[in-house]
Scaffold this motif. Structure first.
Motif, PDB file in Angstrom:
ATOM      1  N   ASP A 141      -5.527   8.990 -14.494  1.00  0.00           N
ATOM      2  CA  ASP A 141      -4.943   7.801 -15.134  1.00  0.00           C
ATOM      3  C   ASP A 141      -3.432   7.771 -14.872  1.00  0.00           C
ATOM      4  N   PRO A 142      -3.021   7.283 -13.701  1.00  0.00           N
ATOM      5  CA  PRO A 142      -1.591   7.274 -13.341  1.00  0.00           C
ATOM      6  C   PRO A 142      -0.795   6.211 -14.107  1.00  0.00           C
ATOM      7  N   VAL A 143      -0.578   6.478 -15.394  1.00  0.00           N
ATOM      8  CA  VAL A 143       0.137   5.512 -16.239  1.00  0.00           C
ATOM      9  C   VAL A 143       1.562   5.293 -15.755  1.00  0.00           C
ATOM     10  N   GLY A 200       0.801  -1.224   0.000  1.00  0.00           N
ATOM     11  CA  GLY A 200       0.000   0.000   0.000  1.00  0.00           C
ATOM     12  C   GLY A 200       0.829   1.265   0.000  1.00  0.00           C
ATOM     13  N   ALA A 201       0.163   2.371  -0.274  1.00  0.00           N
ATOM     14  CA  ALA A 201       0.780   3.699  -0.190  1.00  0.00           C
ATOM     15  C   ALA A 201      -0.333   4.704   0.083  1.00  0.00           C
ATOM     16  N   ASN A 202      -0.030   5.719   0.859  1.00  0.00           N
ATOM     17  CA  ASN A 202      -1.041   6.728   1.171  1.00  0.00           C
ATOM     18  C   ASN A 202      -1.404   7.551  -0.060  1.00  0.00           C
ATOM     19  N   LYS A 203      -2.566   8.132  -0.021  1.00  0.00           N
ATOM     20  CA  LYS A 203      -2.968   9.043  -1.076  1.00  0.00           C
ATOM     21  C   LYS A 203      -2.144  10.322  -1.017  1.00  0.00           C
ATOM     22  N   VAL A 204      -1.964  10.957  -2.161  1.00  0.00           N
ATOM     23  CA  VAL A 204      -1.329  12.277  -2.172  1.00  0.00           C
ATOM     24  C   VAL A 204      -2.400  13.301  -1.833  1.00  0.00           C
ATOM     25  N   SER A 205      -1.992  14.396  -1.197  1.00  0.00           N
ATOM     26  CA  SER A 205      -2.944  15.456  -0.879  1.00  0.00           C
ATOM     27  C   SER A 205      -2.304  16.806  -1.152  1.00  0.00           C
ATOM     28  N   PHE A 206      -3.122  17.751  -1.461  1.00  0.00           N
ATOM     29  CA  PHE A 206      -2.630  19.099  -1.762  1.00  0.00           C
ATOM     30  C   PHE A 206      -3.717  20.100  -1.365  1.00  0.00           C
ATOM     31  N   LYS A 207      -3.272  21.214  -0.802  1.00  0.00           N
ATOM     32  CA  LYS A 207      -4.209  22.238  -0.341  1.00  0.00           C
ATOM     33  C   LYS A 207      -4.528  23.185  -1.485  1.00  0.00           C
ATOM     34  N   ILE A 208      -5.805  23.248  -1.852  1.00  0.00           N
ATOM     35  CA  ILE A 208      -6.249  24.100  -2.946  1.00  0.00           C
ATOM     36  C   ILE A 208      -7.413  24.961  -2.451  1.00  0.00           C
ATOM     37  N   ASN A 209      -7.223  26.275  -2.533  1.00  0.00           N
ATOM     38  CA  ASN A 209      -8.248  27.224  -2.071  1.00  0.00           C
ATOM     39  C   ASN A 209      -8.679  26.944  -0.636  1.00  0.00           C
ATOM     40  N   GLY A 210      -7.678  26.616   0.197  1.00  0.00           N
ATOM     41  CA  GLY A 210      -7.938  26.410   1.618  1.00  0.00           C
ATOM     42  C   GLY A 210      -8.458  25.044   1.991  1.00  0.00           C
ATOM     43  N   LYS A 211      -8.681  24.161   1.000  1.00  0.00           N
ATOM     44  CA  LYS A 211      -9.183  22.822   1.290  1.00  0.00           C
ATOM     45  C   LYS A 211      -8.234  21.770   0.734  1.00  0.00           C
ATOM     46  N   TYR A 212      -8.146  20.634   1.433  1.00  0.00           N
ATOM     47  CA  TYR A 212      -7.256  19.565   1.008  1.00  0.00           C
ATOM     48  C   TYR A 212      -7.988  18.613   0.052  1.00  0.00           C
ATOM     49  N   LYS A 213      -7.346  18.353  -1.067  1.00  0.00           N
ATOM     50  CA  LYS A 213      -7.859  17.388  -2.035  1.00  0.00           C
ATOM     51  C   LYS A 213      -6.872  16.230  -2.096  1.00  0.00           C
ATOM     52  N   SER A 214      -7.360  15.007  -2.177  1.00  0.00           N
ATOM     53  CA  SER A 214      -6.474  13.843  -2.181  1.00  0.00           C
ATOM     54  C   SER A 214      -6.772  12.946  -3.369  1.00  0.00           C
ATOM     55  N   ASN A 215      -5.799  12.087  -3.691  1.00  0.00           N
ATOM     56  CA  ASN A 215      -5.931  11.188  -4.831  1.00  0.00           C
ATOM     57  C   ASN A 215      -5.010   9.990  -4.633  1.00  0.00           C
ATOM     58  N   ASP A 216      -5.471   8.821  -5.019  1.00  0.00           N
ATOM     59  CA  ASP A 216      -4.704   7.585  -4.853  1.00  0.00           C
ATOM     60  C   ASP A 216      -3.906   7.308  -6.129  1.00  0.00           C
ATOM     61  N   VAL A 217      -2.744   7.944  -6.252  1.00  0.00           N
ATOM     62  CA  VAL A 217      -1.949   7.801  -7.481  1.00  0.00           C
ATOM     63  C   VAL A 217      -0.561   7.198  -7.240  1.00  0.00           C
ATOM     64  N   LYS A 218      -0.201   6.942  -5.989  1.00  0.00           N
ATOM     65  CA  LYS A 218       1.124   6.391  -5.704  1.00  0.00           C
ATOM     66  C   LYS A 218       1.140   4.868  -5.675  1.00  0.00           C
ATOM     67  N   THR A 265       3.046  19.470  -7.255  1.00  0.00           N
ATOM     68  CA  THR A 265       2.623  20.543  -8.151  1.00  0.00           C
ATOM     69  C   THR A 265       1.118  20.785  -8.083  1.00  0.00           C
ATOM     70  N   GLY A 266       0.390  19.840  -7.490  1.00  0.00           N
ATOM     71  CA  GLY A 266      -1.059  19.913  -7.473  1.00  0.00           C
ATOM     72  C   GLY A 266      -1.681  19.137  -8.616  1.00  0.00           C
ATOM     73  N   LYS A 267      -0.890  18.849  -9.648  1.00  0.00           N
ATOM     74  CA  LYS A 267      -1.407  18.099 -10.794  1.00  0.00           C
ATOM     75  C   LYS A 267      -1.714  16.652 -10.422  1.00  0.00           C
ATOM     76  N   ASP A 268      -0.946  16.108  -9.453  1.00  0.00           N
ATOM     77  CA  ASP A 268      -1.143  14.705  -9.086  1.00  0.00           C
ATOM     78  C   ASP A 268      -2.521  14.443  -8.484  1.00  0.00           C
ATOM     79  N   VAL A 269      -3.079  15.428  -7.774  1.00  0.00           N
ATOM     80  CA  VAL A 269      -4.386  15.192  -7.152  1.00  0.00           C
ATOM     81  C   VAL A 269      -5.519  15.224  -8.176  1.00  0.00           C
ATOM     82  N   PHE A 270      -5.242  15.669  -9.392  1.00  0.00           N
ATOM     83  CA  PHE A 270      -6.245  15.677 -10.449  1.00  0.00           C
ATOM     84  C   PHE A 270      -6.007  14.582 -11.493  1.00  0.00           C
ATOM     85  N   CYS A 271      -4.988  13.749 -11.282  1.00  0.00           N
ATOM     86  CA  CYS A 271      -4.656  12.709 -12.257  1.00  0.00           C
ATOM     87  C   CYS A 271      -5.677  11.578 -12.202  1.00  0.00           C
TER      88      CYS A 271
END
Length: 358
Positions: A338-340, A194-212, A330-336
């Motif tokens: 399709d983590p090819v 396993g690996a934790n989700k990446v997270s990034f603060k955008i407009n004061g709120k944290y967004k996360s994504n399972d790309v790792k 960069t913040g791009k990872d939380v919007f990915c």
């Protein structure tokens, strides 16, 4: 006596990045007092305490702040002011979500604050700015050491202090013996699934994504393939990984020891100590394995090997150098979607690398 209040992220990997700096401070100033301030809650504090329970712990005080709990933060601020900390250091790095909270607390405590250039927006509340290379050009362990140059501690110091100095061997042996797994030293390979989700603060709120993560189906195939090579396999992972492994459990060979979600952090670290090799994605247990000087193979996608590969000569990685990588921080990872960069790492490639290393 010097008093240091260190701020860093509380993830397992992040703790492994900054603990060498803690040991360096303590060896340079043996009579110093060192506090650790992090963002989190009581559960986070338990996680940190669990890691430190089998380490050569040089941290005297653990305190957390919470962005949504003003009363708790006020109490922590009062406690820290009573300690009269002299120096505050923000041991975070470019790529993590920027927040002014830690710098503000250190300022209110009365610390002379040191931080890497650019971590806090416009370097607010920072007294001493330390220039540092771009994140893709320096390992996170070395990045933490950059702040110590303010105290004349050279970055060449870190590799000498890293290996087998963070964890207490006697505590690890005791923890492992109590598990009674029946596994001999270096008889098995550990797969950290396993690996934790990446997270990034955008407009004061944290967004996360399972790309790792590497697809769980790949871990199953890899484990079974290693088993066919007469290599004993042990699977470890956190409670968040239990559901993933349950869905594929019936496809696992019966001789594979599945410990996913069954071990706490201290127990998982003790298992790594006795492994022949450890394989996983960009996750905290992999950095624990590197600090134990184990052979490690990391599967990396959105972050470069220079920055996040296991620290040291025994660590290797697979990184496909995709056009969209690195995107970590960069913040791009939380919007990915399709983590090819992770999906296209083949089981055959990983298996071949493991067999070559072993």
């Amino acid at each position: 006596m010097k008093k240091f209040l260190l701020n860093a992220s509380s993830g397992i990997g992040d703790i492994m990045f900054f603990l060498p700096a803690v040991l360096a401070l303590k060896e340079t100033y043996p009579d110093s007092q060192i506090g650790f301030l992090f963002r989190g809650d009581e559960t986070t504090k338990e996680t940190v305490s669990s890691i430190l329970s089998i380490a050569h712990n040089k941290i005297d005080d653990l305190q957390y702040y919470n962005n949504s709990n003003f009363i708790h933060n006020f109490k922590v601020l009062l406690q820290l002011k009573l300690q009269k900390y002299e120096y505050g250091m923000i041991l975070k790095y470019d790529g993590q979500s920027k927040s002014v909270w830690a710098a503000l607390i250190l300022k209110l405590v009365g610390c002379k604050t040191i931080a890497l250039d650019g971590y806090v927006k416009e370097n607010q509340y920072i007294d001493n700015i330390v220039p540092v290379a771009k994140r893709e050009n320096i390992h996170n362990v070395d990045r933490c050491f950059e702040c110590l140059k303010y105290f004349g501690i050279n970055s060449e110091y870190n590799e000498n202090i890293y290996y087998r100095r963070i964890f207490n061997k006697e505590k690890i042996e005791k923890t492992y013996t109590q598990l009674n797994l029946g596994l001999s030293n270096e008889e098995f390979i550990v797969l950290c699934v396993g690996a934790n989700k990446v997270s990034f603060k955008i407009n004061g709120k944290y967004k996360s994504n399972d790309v790792k993560n590497w697809p769980i189906e790949n871990w199953i195939v890899l484990a079974n393939s290693l088993n066919k090579e007469n290599i004993r396999v042990v699977l470890v992972g956190g409670k968040n990984d239990i559901k993933k492994i349950i869905d594929c459990k019936e496809r696992l060979d019966n001789s594979i020891l599945n410990l996913v979600g069954r071990m706490n952090i201290a127990e998982s670290i003790s298992i790594l100590e006795y492994a022949k090799m450890v394989v996983g994605c960009d996750t905290g247990l992999m950095h624990c394995a590197a600090s134990l000087n184990k052979r490690t193979l990391m599967l990396l996608g959105g972050i470069t090997p220079i920055q996040a590969q296991g620290y040291g000569k025994n660590s290797e990685s697979i990184y496909l150098h995709k056009q969209c990588s690195p995107c970590s921080g960069t913040g791009k990872d939380v919007f990915c979607n399709d983590p090819v960069c992770m999906k296209e790492i083949s089981v055959e490639n990983v298996l071949e690398r493991i067999l070559n290393i072993c």
